[in-house]
Design a protein around this motif. Structure first.
Motif, short mmCIF file in Angstrom:
data_model
loop_
_atom_site.label_atom_id
_atom_site.label_comp_id
_atom_site.label_asym_id
_atom_site.label_seq_id
_atom_site.Cartn_x
_atom_site.Cartn_y
_atom_site.Cartn_z
N ARG A 100 -62.55 30.40 -69.00
CA ARG A 100 -63.20 31.18 -69.85
C ARG A 100 -64.46 30.17 -70.33
O ARG A 100 -64.17 29.43 -70.79
N ASP A 127 -64.35 33.55 -64.01
CA ASP A 127 -63.64 33.98 -65.46
C ASP A 127 -62.43 34.95 -65.09
O ASP A 127 -62.45 35.70 -64.33
N ASN A 184 -60.67 36.82 -66.56
CA ASN A 184 -60.79 38.33 -66.92
C ASN A 184 -61.54 39.12 -65.88
O ASN A 184 -61.23 40.26 -65.91
N ASN A 185 -62.25 38.67 -65.08
CA ASN A 185 -63.28 39.21 -64.40
C ASN A 185 -62.71 39.35 -62.76
O ASN A 185 -62.73 40.42 -62.12
N PRO A 201 -58.73 39.67 -61.86
CA PRO A 201 -57.37 39.44 -62.30
C PRO A 201 -56.45 39.30 -60.87
O PRO A 201 -55.42 38.99 -60.86
N THR A 241 -56.53 35.93 -60.23
CA THR A 241 -55.59 35.12 -61.41
C THR A 241 -54.10 35.36 -61.40
O THR A 241 -53.31 34.37 -61.56
#
Length: 149
Positions: free
Chosen positions: A32, A62, A64-65, A67, A70
């Motif tokens: 982040r 990022d 969060n962008n 997933p 991630t």
């Protein structure tokens, strides 16, 4: 320093980068922009990007962008740095249980430069996993957390 490095903002852009970067190490920093540890790592990445431009391409992602990535790389600690070469995920033996990514920030610029050189040379020889040149004392220690098990 994260504003000096290009960002990938969606899964499609990450997929395109993995497919299109050829004959160079693709460095994806998952984290982040406002996280202090990510800012420290971004500073090192930005300062070395020009020196490594013939061997590596660096992008910020990022968590969060994207997933999907991630979850796929099990990124539970940030920042995490993942490496690719010609669309192939490169693994590095850091002396830890996880060879898929580097977790945390590098202690020095030279640690990052040495790692990229070793990954690049190994990849050019067809290796999919290389041994980390970083001093074990400079590698952050963490416990693996497997989510959803």
């Amino acid at each position: 320093m994260s504003f000096l490095l290009p960002k990938l903002t969606c899964k499609r852009e990450v997929d395109q980068a993995i497919k299109s970067v050829a004959e160079k190490v693709l460095v994806l920093r998952f984290g982040r922009d406002y996280d202090p540890a990510c800012l420290q790592l971004d500073d090192i990445l930005a300062k070395t990007a020009h020196d490594l431009s013939k061997m590596a391409v660096i992008y910020l992602v990022d968590v969060n962008n994207v997933p999907v990535y991630t979850q796929y790389f099990d990124i539970s600690y940030i920042p995490s740095t993942v490496f690719f070469f010609n669309g192939q995920h490169m693994k590095v033996d850091y002396g830890s249980p996880d060879h898929t990514k580097f977790v945390g920030s590098f202690k020095t610029k030279q640690d990052f430069i040495d790692l990229i050189e070793v990954i690049y040379r190994g990849a050019m020889r067809g290796k999919l996993i290389v041994r980390s040149p970083i001093d074990p004392n400079n590698i952050p220690k963490y416990d693996l957390l497997y989510q959803g098990i």
